[in-house]
Design a protein around this motif. Structure first.
Motif, PDB file in Angstrom:
ATOM      1  N   GLU A  47     -39.203 -44.596  34.431  1.00  0.00           N
ATOM      2  CA  GLU A  47     -40.369 -44.089  35.160  1.00  0.00           C
ATOM      3  C   GLU A  47     -39.922 -43.064  36.191  1.00  0.00           C
ATOM      4  O   GLU A  47     -38.978 -43.291  36.947  1.00  0.00           O
ATOM      5  N   GLY A  48     -40.571 -41.933  36.200  1.00  0.00           N
ATOM      6  CA  GLY A  48     -40.259 -40.894  37.168  1.00  0.00           C
ATOM      7  C   GLY A  48     -39.102 -39.992  36.762  1.00  0.00           C
ATOM      8  O   GLY A  48     -38.861 -38.977  37.406  1.00  0.00           O
ATOM      9  N   SER A  49     -38.398 -40.335  35.712  1.00  0.00           N
ATOM     10  CA  SER A  49     -37.281 -39.509  35.256  1.00  0.00           C
ATOM     11  C   SER A  49     -37.799 -38.334  34.431  1.00  0.00           C
ATOM     12  O   SER A  49     -38.860 -38.408  33.815  1.00  0.00           O
ATOM     13  N   ARG A  50     -37.038 -37.260  34.448  1.00  0.00           N
ATOM     14  CA  ARG A  50     -37.355 -36.113  33.597  1.00  0.00           C
ATOM     15  C   ARG A  50     -36.113 -35.649  32.847  1.00  0.00           C
ATOM     16  O   ARG A  50     -36.043 -34.516  32.392  1.00  0.00           O
ATOM     17  N   SER A  51     -35.138 -36.540  32.695  1.00  0.00           N
ATOM     18  CA  SER A  51     -33.891 -36.149  32.028  1.00  0.00           C
ATOM     19  C   SER A  51     -34.128 -35.792  30.559  1.00  0.00           C
ATOM     20  O   SER A  51     -33.587 -34.787  30.071  1.00  0.00           O
ATOM     21  N   ALA A  52     -34.935 -36.576  29.847  1.00  0.00           N
ATOM     22  CA  ALA A  52     -35.230 -36.245  28.446  1.00  0.00           C
ATOM     23  C   ALA A  52     -36.053 -34.963  28.364  1.00  0.00           C
ATOM     24  O   ALA A  52     -35.876 -34.168  27.434  1.00  0.00           O
ATOM     25  N   PHE A  53     -36.925 -34.741  29.336  1.00  0.00           N
ATOM     26  CA  PHE A  53     -37.704 -33.502  29.374  1.00  0.00           C
ATOM     27  C   PHE A  53     -36.772 -32.304  29.532  1.00  0.00           C
ATOM     28  O   PHE A  53     -36.938 -31.284  28.849  1.00  0.00           O
ATOM     29  N   GLU A  54     -35.790 -32.421  30.408  1.00  0.00           N
ATOM     30  CA  GLU A  54     -34.827 -31.336  30.599  1.00  0.00           C
ATOM     31  C   GLU A  54     -34.028 -31.090  29.324  1.00  0.00           C
ATOM     32  O   GLU A  54     -33.764 -29.937  28.957  1.00  0.00           O
ATOM     33  N   GLU A  55     -33.651 -32.163  28.634  1.00  0.00           N
ATOM     34  CA  GLU A  55     -32.949 -32.028  27.355  1.00  0.00           C
ATOM     35  C   GLU A  55     -33.843 -31.343  26.322  1.00  0.00           C
ATOM     36  O   GLU A  55     -33.368 -30.515  25.537  1.00  0.00           O
ATOM     37  N   LEU A  56     -35.119 -31.693  26.321  1.00  0.00           N
ATOM     38  CA  LEU A  56     -36.086 -31.070  25.409  1.00  0.00           C
ATOM     39  C   LEU A  56     -36.170 -29.567  25.661  1.00  0.00           C
ATOM     40  O   LEU A  56     -36.109 -28.768  24.722  1.00  0.00           O
ATOM     41  N   VAL A  57     -36.307 -29.164  26.909  1.00  0.00           N
ATOM     42  CA  VAL A  57     -36.388 -27.739  27.246  1.00  0.00           C
ATOM     43  C   VAL A  57     -35.133 -27.020  26.752  1.00  0.00           C
ATOM     44  O   VAL A  57     -35.213 -25.949  26.125  1.00  0.00           O
ATOM     45  N   ALA A  58     -33.970 -27.603  26.995  1.00  0.00           N
ATOM     46  CA  ALA A  58     -32.709 -26.984  26.568  1.00  0.00           C
ATOM     47  C   ALA A  58     -32.648 -26.871  25.042  1.00  0.00           C
ATOM     48  O   ALA A  58     -32.222 -25.833  24.508  1.00  0.00           O
ATOM     49  N   GLU A  59     -33.085 -27.909  24.340  1.00  0.00           N
ATOM     50  CA  GLU A  59     -33.052 -27.883  22.875  1.00  0.00           C
ATOM     51  C   GLU A  59     -34.035 -26.874  22.307  1.00  0.00           C
ATOM     52  O   GLU A  59     -33.731 -26.175  21.339  1.00  0.00           O
ATOM     53  N   LEU A  60     -35.215 -26.773  22.892  1.00  0.00           N
ATOM     54  CA  LEU A  60     -36.186 -25.774  22.446  1.00  0.00           C
ATOM     55  C   LEU A  60     -35.591 -24.376  22.559  1.00  0.00           C
ATOM     56  O   LEU A  60     -35.727 -23.556  21.641  1.00  0.00           O
ATOM     57  N   LYS A  61     -34.938 -24.110  23.666  1.00  0.00           N
ATOM     58  CA  LYS A  61     -34.323 -22.791  23.872  1.00  0.00           C
ATOM     59  C   LYS A  61     -33.180 -22.567  22.879  1.00  0.00           C
ATOM     60  O   LYS A  61     -33.084 -21.507  22.271  1.00  0.00           O
ATOM     61  N   ARG A  62     -32.343 -23.569  22.703  1.00  0.00           N
ATOM     62  CA  ARG A  62     -31.203 -23.455  21.794  1.00  0.00           C
ATOM     63  C   ARG A  62     -31.664 -23.186  20.365  1.00  0.00           C
ATOM     64  O   ARG A  62     -31.138 -22.314  19.673  1.00  0.00           O
ATOM     65  N   ALA A  63     -32.671 -23.931  19.918  1.00  0.00           N
ATOM     66  CA  ALA A  63     -33.155 -23.830  18.539  1.00  0.00           C
ATOM     67  C   ALA A  63     -34.196 -22.727  18.347  1.00  0.00           C
ATOM     68  O   ALA A  63     -34.624 -22.481  17.225  1.00  0.00           O
ATOM     69  N   GLU A  64     -34.583 -22.109  19.455  1.00  0.00           N
ATOM     70  CA  GLU A  64     -35.657 -21.117  19.425  1.00  0.00           C
ATOM     71  C   GLU A  64     -36.921 -21.690  18.789  1.00  0.00           C
ATOM     72  O   GLU A  64     -37.628 -21.024  18.034  1.00  0.00           O
ATOM     73  N   ALA A  65     -37.188 -22.944  19.122  1.00  0.00           N
ATOM     74  CA  ALA A  65     -38.385 -23.640  18.640  1.00  0.00           C
ATOM     75  C   ALA A  65     -39.503 -23.454  19.655  1.00  0.00           C
ATOM     76  O   ALA A  65     -39.249 -23.251  20.849  1.00  0.00           O
ATOM     77  N   ARG A  66     -40.728 -23.513  19.211  1.00  0.00           N
ATOM     78  CA  ARG A  66     -41.861 -23.181  20.072  1.00  0.00           C
ATOM     79  C   ARG A  66     -42.937 -24.258  20.141  1.00  0.00           C
ATOM     80  O   ARG A  66     -44.010 -24.013  20.677  1.00  0.00           O
ATOM     81  N   HIS A  67     -42.645 -25.470  19.609  1.00  0.00           N
ATOM     82  CA  HIS A  67     -43.697 -26.477  19.549  1.00  0.00           C
ATOM     83  C   HIS A  67     -43.186 -27.853  19.940  1.00  0.00           C
ATOM     84  O   HIS A  67     -42.094 -28.261  19.543  1.00  0.00           O
ATOM     85  N   VAL A  68     -44.019 -28.546  20.720  1.00  0.00           N
ATOM     86  CA  VAL A  68     -43.768 -29.921  21.143  1.00  0.00           C
ATOM     87  C   VAL A  68     -45.025 -30.712  20.828  1.00  0.00           C
ATOM     88  O   VAL A  68     -46.140 -30.236  21.050  1.00  0.00           O
ATOM     89  N   VAL A  69     -44.852 -31.916  20.308  1.00  0.00           N
ATOM     90  CA  VAL A  69     -45.992 -32.792  20.063  1.00  0.00           C
ATOM     91  C   VAL A  69     -45.811 -34.075  20.868  1.00  0.00           C
ATOM     92  O   VAL A  69     -44.710 -34.613  20.967  1.00  0.00           O
ATOM     93  N   VAL A  70     -46.894 -34.507  21.494  1.00  0.00           N
ATOM     94  CA  VAL A  70     -46.923 -35.746  22.277  1.00  0.00           C
ATOM     95  C   VAL A  70     -48.111 -36.581  21.798  1.00  0.00           C
ATOM     96  O   VAL A  70     -49.113 -36.027  21.348  1.00  0.00           O
TER      97      VAL A  70
END
Length: 104
Positions: A47-70
Motif C-alpha cells: 500500500e502506498g508503494s509505486r515501485s512496480a509503477f516505476e518499473e512499468l514506466v521504465a519498461e514502457l520506454k524500453r519496449a517503446e510500448a504505448r498501452h497499459v491495461v488495469v
C-alpha cells in the motif's frame, strides 16, 4: 505484429490468489480481444508503494510500448487526483494510454 500492452494492478496481501488470477485473465482476454499482445503484469504489493509503477514506466520506454491495461482506474489509485497524476505521468514519460476492460 500486434502492439504490446502491459497490465498493472494493486495486489495487497489480503487479496486471494484466485482473485489475482481472475484479474490477470480478464486483462489477458481484453488484450486478445482488442488486438494487443499481452506482455506481462506489474503487481504493486505494498500500500502506498509505486515501485512496480516505476518499473512499468521504465519498461514502457524500453519496449517503446504505448498501452497499459488495469482492471479499473482504482488500481492506479483510489484517490482521484493521484490517479490523474499517474495517468499524466504515463502519457508524458512513455506516451502511454491507460485502458480498462470496460473502456472499449
Amino acid at each position: 505484429m500486434k502492439p504490446l500492452i502491459y497490465g498493472y494492478l494493486r495486489a495487497p496481501d489480503e487479496t486471494p490468489d484466485d482473485e489475482l488470477d481472475r484479474l490477470v485473465s480478464e486483462l489477458q482476454r481484453y488484450a486478445e480481444t482488442e488486438g494487443f499482445c499481452y506482455a506481462t503484469t506489474f503487481f504493486e504489493y505494498q500500500e502506498g508503494s509505486r515501485s512496480a509503477f516505476e518499473e512499468l514506466v521504465a519498461e514502457l520506454k524500453r519496449a517503446e510500448a504505448r498501452h497499459v491495461v488495469v482492471p479499473s482506474m482504482d488500481h492506479l489509485s483510489g484517490h482521484r487526483l493521484l490517479c490523474g497524476q499517474m495517468i499524466a505521468r504515463l502519457a508524458a514519460d512513455a506516451s502511454a494510454h491507460v485502458l480498462t476492460p470496460g473502456s472499449a
